[in-house]
Design an enzyme around this catalytic site. Structure first.
Site, PDB file in Angstrom:
ATOM      1  N   ARG A 121       0.609  -1.347  -0.016  1.00 41.39           N
ATOM      2  CA  ARG A 121      -0.420  -0.065  -0.078  1.00 41.39           C
ATOM      3  C   ARG A 121       1.095   1.589  -0.109  1.00 41.39           C
ATOM      4  NH1 ARG A 121      -5.065  -1.077   4.268  1.00 41.39           N
ATOM      5  NH2 ARG A 121      -5.613   0.647   2.612  1.00 41.39           N
ATOM      6  N   ASP A 306     -14.344  -2.605   0.069  1.00 42.17           N
ATOM      7  CA  ASP A 306     -13.982  -3.076   1.282  1.00 42.17           C
ATOM      8  C   ASP A 306     -15.462  -4.129   1.024  1.00 42.17           C
ATOM      9  OD1 ASP A 306     -12.548  -1.732   1.664  1.00 42.17           O
ATOM     10  OD2 ASP A 306     -13.044   0.358   2.707  1.00 42.17           O
TER      11      ASP A 306
HETATM   12  C1  UD1 Z   1      -9.334   4.216   1.639  1.00 42.17           C
HETATM   13  C2  UD1 Z   1     -10.052   3.264   1.979  1.00 42.17           C
HETATM   14  C3  UD1 Z   1      -9.721   1.362   1.904  1.00 42.17           C
HETATM   15  C4  UD1 Z   1     -10.703   1.190   0.435  1.00 42.17           C
HETATM   16  C5  UD1 Z   1      -9.977   2.343  -0.096  1.00 42.17           C
HETATM   17  C6  UD1 Z   1     -10.628   1.727  -1.313  1.00 42.17           C
HETATM   18  C7  UD1 Z   1     -10.193   5.176   4.217  1.00 42.17           C
HETATM   19  C8  UD1 Z   1      -9.536   4.732   5.369  1.00 42.17           C
HETATM   20  N1  UD1 Z   1      -9.800   3.412   3.674  1.00 42.17           N
HETATM   21  O1  UD1 Z   1      -8.244   3.189   1.594  1.00 42.17           O
HETATM   22  O2  UD1 Z   1     -11.464   1.030   3.788  1.00 42.17           O
HETATM   23  O3  UD1 Z   1     -10.199  -0.032   0.622  1.00 42.17           O
HETATM   24  O4  UD1 Z   1      -9.871   3.400   0.074  1.00 42.17           O
HETATM   25  O5  UD1 Z   1     -11.750   2.098  -1.684  1.00 42.17           O
HETATM   26  O6  UD1 Z   1     -10.462   5.567   3.679  1.00 42.17           O
HETATM   27  N2  UD1 Z   1      -2.133   3.641  -4.245  1.00 42.17           N
HETATM   28  C9  UD1 Z   1      -1.029   3.837  -4.519  1.00 42.17           C
HETATM   29  N3  UD1 Z   1      -0.619   4.928  -4.066  1.00 42.17           N
HETATM   30  C10 UD1 Z   1      -1.001   5.606  -3.393  1.00 42.17           C
HETATM   31  C11 UD1 Z   1      -2.485   5.503  -3.339  1.00 42.17           C
HETATM   32  C12 UD1 Z   1      -2.609   4.860  -3.093  1.00 42.17           C
HETATM   33  O7  UD1 Z   1      -0.542   3.059  -5.771  1.00 42.17           O
HETATM   34  O8  UD1 Z   1       0.381   6.209  -3.022  1.00 42.17           O
HETATM   35  C13 UD1 Z   1      -2.846   2.680  -4.783  1.00 42.17           C
HETATM   36  C14 UD1 Z   1      -2.880   1.238  -3.384  1.00 42.17           C
HETATM   37  O9  UD1 Z   1      -2.125   1.166  -2.993  1.00 42.17           O
HETATM   38  C15 UD1 Z   1      -4.383   0.543  -4.503  1.00 42.17           C
HETATM   39  C16 UD1 Z   1      -4.636   1.667  -5.029  1.00 42.17           C
HETATM   40  O10 UD1 Z   1      -3.745   2.976  -5.039  1.00 42.17           O
HETATM   41  O11 UD1 Z   1      -3.941  -0.030  -4.656  1.00 42.17           O
HETATM   42  C17 UD1 Z   1      -6.555   2.052  -4.024  1.00 42.17           C
HETATM   43  O12 UD1 Z   1      -5.782   2.848  -2.825  1.00 42.17           O
HETATM   44  P1  UD1 Z   1      -6.016   3.738  -2.166  1.00 42.17           P
HETATM   45  O13 UD1 Z   1      -7.568   4.527  -3.263  1.00 42.17           O
HETATM   46  O14 UD1 Z   1      -5.406   4.979  -1.388  1.00 42.17           O
HETATM   47  O15 UD1 Z   1      -7.410   4.071  -0.523  1.00 42.17           O
HETATM   48  P2  UD1 Z   1      -7.002   4.228   0.750  1.00 42.17           P
HETATM   49  O16 UD1 Z   1      -6.747   5.246   0.574  1.00 42.17           O
HETATM   50  O17 UD1 Z   1      -5.823   2.972   1.123  1.00 42.17           O
END
Ligand code: UD1
Length: 417
Positions: A121, A306
């Protein structure tokens, strides 16, 4: 460590008002750093992730106190610029403090965040966004140092990351100039974050769409917010009714935030009716769900990652084969081990789980290894024959407030001991 004893096969009946959303309150709590006046948060869920955010706020110098289900945060005294490694590792959303902290203090020092083990992540999109807004971001030996007053800027996200969009909004509101976020995430929690920030005097528009614009340079005042209902807890509850049978009305949730989940449960044979602020679902326990088709997780308004695990648990006893394709996280099938222990027939190929429905699941001793996976095992246990002993409650308590109380109210036999 306590465990949950679940006696399956009891249909669920009644009405339940769903808790406030974890994923909404966490960025709101980070956003409290942007004002020197008190913020009152009602419908605030009592969760260990909320405790972890309160811990961080205390450490930074803010005061937080509960008034019933209201949490009052006063960040007037915030003066600390770094967050401890232990606090950062307590949950993924600790990273949400980076943007508002640097905007408030001109400096923030954090380490990499923890959270559910769902595969890698990264936080590169968070850091690039803050850098675009004018902060100097340095990473060394697991530590992230972010310095300088954010000026604002134009952020283009290659992927609509929820957390990175929220961090960029929180930093952009504290910036001197204007910010535009292109390819922003569109989740309901982002819309609520915009409403919250505007209630404090910020000027944010566009949330819910792909382009968010923020006018910087406004001093924020205090205010009140009521946390929106948790659509994932609602989805878990509805999946449990689909698994165990019964008739339940879930209040405090907007059905439009759940439309892909509702459509699937309806196709599976459940009767669904949606009101302004509630969803009613009925499943005849003597008629199995109809499986079939392929469910692919996607950013909102697609099928939520989720909800994948709890809904899969319901379809483990559906007629036919249902495929769940996970596109968001590479290791989000942790619950399959427990479901198999309970008799499910599931195989995993690459990022897809093939769920061949079996007539029934049986109770077993199983362990939650992540939050929503824990929700899935509870759903399966409620529909199974016999007793399940569910371990790993520390994961469940991160996002489900008093799970045993919620299901117990609807007639389930679920006891924590
Ligand atoms: C949020 C939710 C989580 C949900 C997810 C996707 C919160 C607290 N958590 O998590 O419950 O499962 O959205 O709907 O709101 N990514 C990158 N680089 C980054 C950030 C993300 O590559 O800097 C990738 C992640 O690895 C993942 C995808 O983007 O594959 C989605 O992540 P993201 O939408 O950022 O999820 P979260 O904010 O961690």
């Amino acid at each position: 460590m306590s465990v949950m004893y679940i006696e399956g096969g009891v249909p669920l009946e009644g009405t339940w008002r769903v808790q406030g959303a974890k994923n909404s309150v966490l960025p709101i709590l980070a956003g409290c750093l942007l004002t020197r006046e008190p913020v009152r948060i009602s419908n605030c869920p009592r969760l260990s992730d909320v405790d972890a955010a309160v811990d961080i706020l205390h450490h930074l110098g803010a005061s937080c106190s509960w008034e019933g289900e209201k949490l009052v945060v006063d960040a007037r005294g915030a003066c600390e610029t770094s967050i401890d490694q232990g606090q950062m590792r307590a949950m993924r959303s600790s990273i949400m403090f980076l943007g508002p902290l640097v905007a408030r203090m001109g400096e923030a020092r954090v380490s990499y965040p923890g959270g559910c083990e769902l595969g890698p992540r990264p936080i590169d999109l968070h850091l690039e966004a803050l850098s675009t807004l004018g902060c100097q971001v340095q990473e060394q030996e697991g530590e992230i140092l972010c310095r300088g007053r954010p000026r604002g800027g134009v952020i283009h996200f290659p992927f609509p990351s929820v957390g990175a969009t929220e961090n960029a909004m929180l930093c952009g509101v504290g910036a001197d100039g204007d910010t535009t976020i292109v390819n922003a995430a569109r989740e309901p929690e982002i819309v609520q974050l915009q409403q919250f920030l505007n209630a404090l005097g910020a000027k944010v528009t566009g949330a819910g769409g792909s382009v968010i614009t923020i006018q910087g340079g406004h001093t924020l005042h205090g205010g009140e917010v009521s946390v929106l209902g948790d659509r994932i807890v609602a989805a878990t509850l509805l999946a449990a009714v689909a698994a165990a049978g019964g008739e339940v009305r879930v209040e405090g949730v907007d059905w439009r935030h759940l439309s892909t989940v509702l459509q699937l449960l309806e196709q599976g044979g459940c009767r669904v009716r949606s009101g302004v602020d509630s969803v009613w679902l009925r499943r005849d326990r003597y008629v199995p769900l109809r499986g079939g088709g392929c469910i692919t997780t996607a950013p909102y308004p697609g099928f939520p990652t989720d909800a994948q695990a709890p809904v899969m648990a319901a379809f483990a006893t559906a007629r036919g084969t249902t495929i769940f394709q996970e596109t968001m996280f590479s290791r989000r099938f942790g619950h399959v081990v427990g479901l198999r222990e309970m008799g499910a027939d599931i195989s995993i190929r690459d990022q897809a789980a093939w769920v061949r429905g079996v007539p029934r699941l049986h109770g077993a001793r199983v362990t939650a290894t992540d939050l929503r996976g824990g929700g899935a095992l509870a759903v399966a246990a409620l529909g199974a024959q016999g007793q399940t002993i569910l371990d790993g409650l520390e994961h469940i308590d991160r996002g489900y407030q008093d799970m045993e109380k919620m299901f117990g109210h609807l007639g389930a036999k679920m006891i924590r001991r």
